[in-house]
Scaffold this active site. Structure first.
Site, mmCIF file in Angstrom:
data_model
loop_
_atom_site.group_PDB
_atom_site.id
_atom_site.type_symbol
_atom_site.label_atom_id
_atom_site.label_comp_id
_atom_site.label_asym_id
_atom_site.label_seq_id
_atom_site.Cartn_x
_atom_site.Cartn_y
_atom_site.Cartn_z
ATOM 1 N N ASP A 206 0.858 -1.190 0.000
ATOM 2 C CA ASP A 206 0.000 0.000 0.000
ATOM 3 C C ASP A 206 0.895 1.240 0.000
ATOM 4 O O ASP A 206 2.114 1.148 -0.210
ATOM 5 C CB ASP A 206 -1.017 -0.039 1.155
ATOM 6 C CG ASP A 206 -0.381 0.173 2.523
ATOM 7 O OD1 ASP A 206 0.857 0.352 2.608
ATOM 8 O OD2 ASP A 206 -1.130 0.154 3.520
ATOM 9 N N CYS B 295 2.597 -3.763 4.019
ATOM 10 C CA CYS B 295 1.821 -2.550 4.312
ATOM 11 C C CYS B 295 2.480 -1.912 5.535
ATOM 12 O O CYS B 295 3.660 -2.171 5.788
ATOM 13 C CB CYS B 295 0.329 -2.846 4.487
ATOM 14 S SG CYS B 295 -0.118 -3.884 5.890
ATOM 15 N N ARG C 166 6.488 0.016 8.460
ATOM 16 C CA ARG C 166 6.614 0.873 9.642
ATOM 17 C C ARG C 166 7.164 0.094 10.830
ATOM 18 O O ARG C 166 7.246 0.623 11.938
ATOM 19 C CB ARG C 166 5.237 1.449 10.000
ATOM 20 C CG ARG C 166 4.723 2.457 8.997
ATOM 21 C CD ARG C 166 3.280 2.838 9.287
ATOM 22 N NE ARG C 166 2.859 3.981 8.468
ATOM 23 C CZ ARG C 166 1.591 4.356 8.312
ATOM 24 N NH1 ARG C 166 0.616 3.681 8.922
ATOM 25 N NH2 ARG C 166 1.305 5.400 7.574
ATOM 26 N N THR D 224 2.019 -2.350 8.818
ATOM 27 C CA THR D 224 2.376 -3.390 9.800
ATOM 28 C C THR D 224 2.583 -4.754 9.166
ATOM 29 O O THR D 224 3.096 -5.661 9.821
ATOM 30 C CB THR D 224 1.240 -3.550 10.830
ATOM 31 O OG1 THR D 224 0.047 -3.903 10.122
ATOM 32 C CG2 THR D 224 1.031 -2.269 11.632
ATOM 33 N N GLY E 207 -2.733 -5.979 7.918
ATOM 34 C CA GLY E 207 -3.942 -5.830 7.110
ATOM 35 C C GLY E 207 -3.829 -6.536 5.770
ATOM 36 O O GLY E 207 -4.736 -7.257 5.334
ATOM 37 N N HIS F 223 4.423 -31.877 9.571
ATOM 38 C CA HIS F 223 3.797 -30.565 9.362
ATOM 39 C C HIS F 223 2.643 -30.627 8.368
ATOM 40 O O HIS F 223 1.743 -29.791 8.402
ATOM 41 C CB HIS F 223 4.843 -29.555 8.886
ATOM 42 C CG HIS F 223 5.988 -29.423 9.839
ATOM 43 N ND1 HIS F 223 5.827 -28.938 11.118
ATOM 44 C CD2 HIS F 223 7.300 -29.750 9.719
ATOM 45 C CE1 HIS F 223 6.993 -28.959 11.740
ATOM 46 N NE2 HIS F 223 7.899 -29.455 10.912
ATOM 47 N N HIS G 120 7.881 -25.025 8.328
ATOM 48 C CA HIS G 120 6.801 -25.701 9.058
ATOM 49 C C HIS G 120 5.406 -25.415 8.500
ATOM 50 O O HIS G 120 4.557 -26.297 8.494
ATOM 51 C CB HIS G 120 6.819 -25.283 10.537
ATOM 52 C CG HIS G 120 8.004 -25.829 11.281
ATOM 53 N ND1 HIS G 120 8.131 -25.741 12.641
ATOM 54 C CD2 HIS G 120 9.124 -26.467 10.847
ATOM 55 C CE1 HIS G 120 9.281 -26.310 13.027
ATOM 56 N NE2 HIS G 120 9.903 -26.748 11.946
HETATM 57 C C1 RB5 Z 1 -2.363 2.374 6.611
HETATM 58 O O1 RB5 Z 1 -2.455 3.523 7.370
HETATM 59 C C2 RB5 Z 1 -2.225 1.167 7.514
HETATM 60 O O2 RB5 Z 1 -3.413 0.953 8.203
HETATM 61 C C3 RB5 Z 1 -1.832 -0.059 6.708
HETATM 62 O O3 RB5 Z 1 -0.649 0.192 6.031
HETATM 63 C C4 RB5 Z 1 -1.592 -1.326 7.498
HETATM 64 O O4 RB5 Z 1 -0.683 -1.110 8.524
HETATM 65 C C5 RB5 Z 1 -2.790 -2.057 7.923
HETATM 66 O O5 RB5 Z 1 -2.715 -3.142 8.519
#
Ligand code: RB5
Length: 154
Positions: A8, A65, A109, A67, A70, A133, A98
């Site tokens: 993203d 993305c 991030r 984290t 998502g 497994h 596994h």
């Molecule tokens: C975008 O702001 C953020 O929500 C997305 O990149 C991600 O971390 C979602 O899980």
């Protein structure tokens, strides 16, 4: 090997750097993400990479993305996808050995570019062990296909 990659708006630079890194190693990269930093809904690229892996259009996938969470949730909704979110190389290696994860996910991030490179190296260089497994992966598939798990009733 063909690798699908999705991202993203939070992960444009990291995606580009991972593409450069893996192309230099001889992998063929297919871009299913955005190249713009305008807001982009991560389920779109998670779904695209999931479909490409499940259909065999690519051999495996990488999703990034903010984290990694998502986009992994979206990819995991595609039948046959095992998308694993990791933040270091050890888990990346083990999720191939596994869980036979067919998509690896991480957060732009959360991890820096060197950790991200280590994650993809560990995951791509590891081999699925099979054996004990496989029974557990078959259970995951059973849940996916039947919304039931016989072993849980025993
Ligand atoms: C975008 O702001 C953020 O929500 C997305 O990149 C991600 O971390 C979602 O899980």
């Amino acid at each position: 090997m063909r690798i699908g990659i999705g991202n993203d708006h939070t992960a444009v630079e990291m995606k580009k750097e991972i593409v450069r890194y893996l192309e230099a190693k001889g992998y063929e990269m297919v871009n299913y993400g955005t190249d713009s930093t305008d807001s982009f809904n991560y389920p779109v690229s998670g779904y695209r990479v999931g479909k490409a892996v499940a259909s065999g259009e690519v051999d495996c996938g990488i999703c990034i993305c903010g984290t990694g969470i998502g986009i992994s949730l979206a990819a995991n909704k595609v039948r046959g996808i095992r998308a694993a979110v990791v933040s270091e190389g050890y888990s990346a290696r083990l999720t191939k050995m596994h869980n036979n994860a067919n998509i690896i996910c991480f957060g732009a991030r959360v991890v820096g570019i060197e950790v991200a490179k280590n994650i993809v190296d560990e995951w791509l260089n590891a081999e699925y062990e099979g054996g004990r497994h496989q029974k557990r992966i078959d259970m995951i598939t059973e849940i996916e296909e039947t919304q039931n798990l016989k072993a849980a009733e025993e």
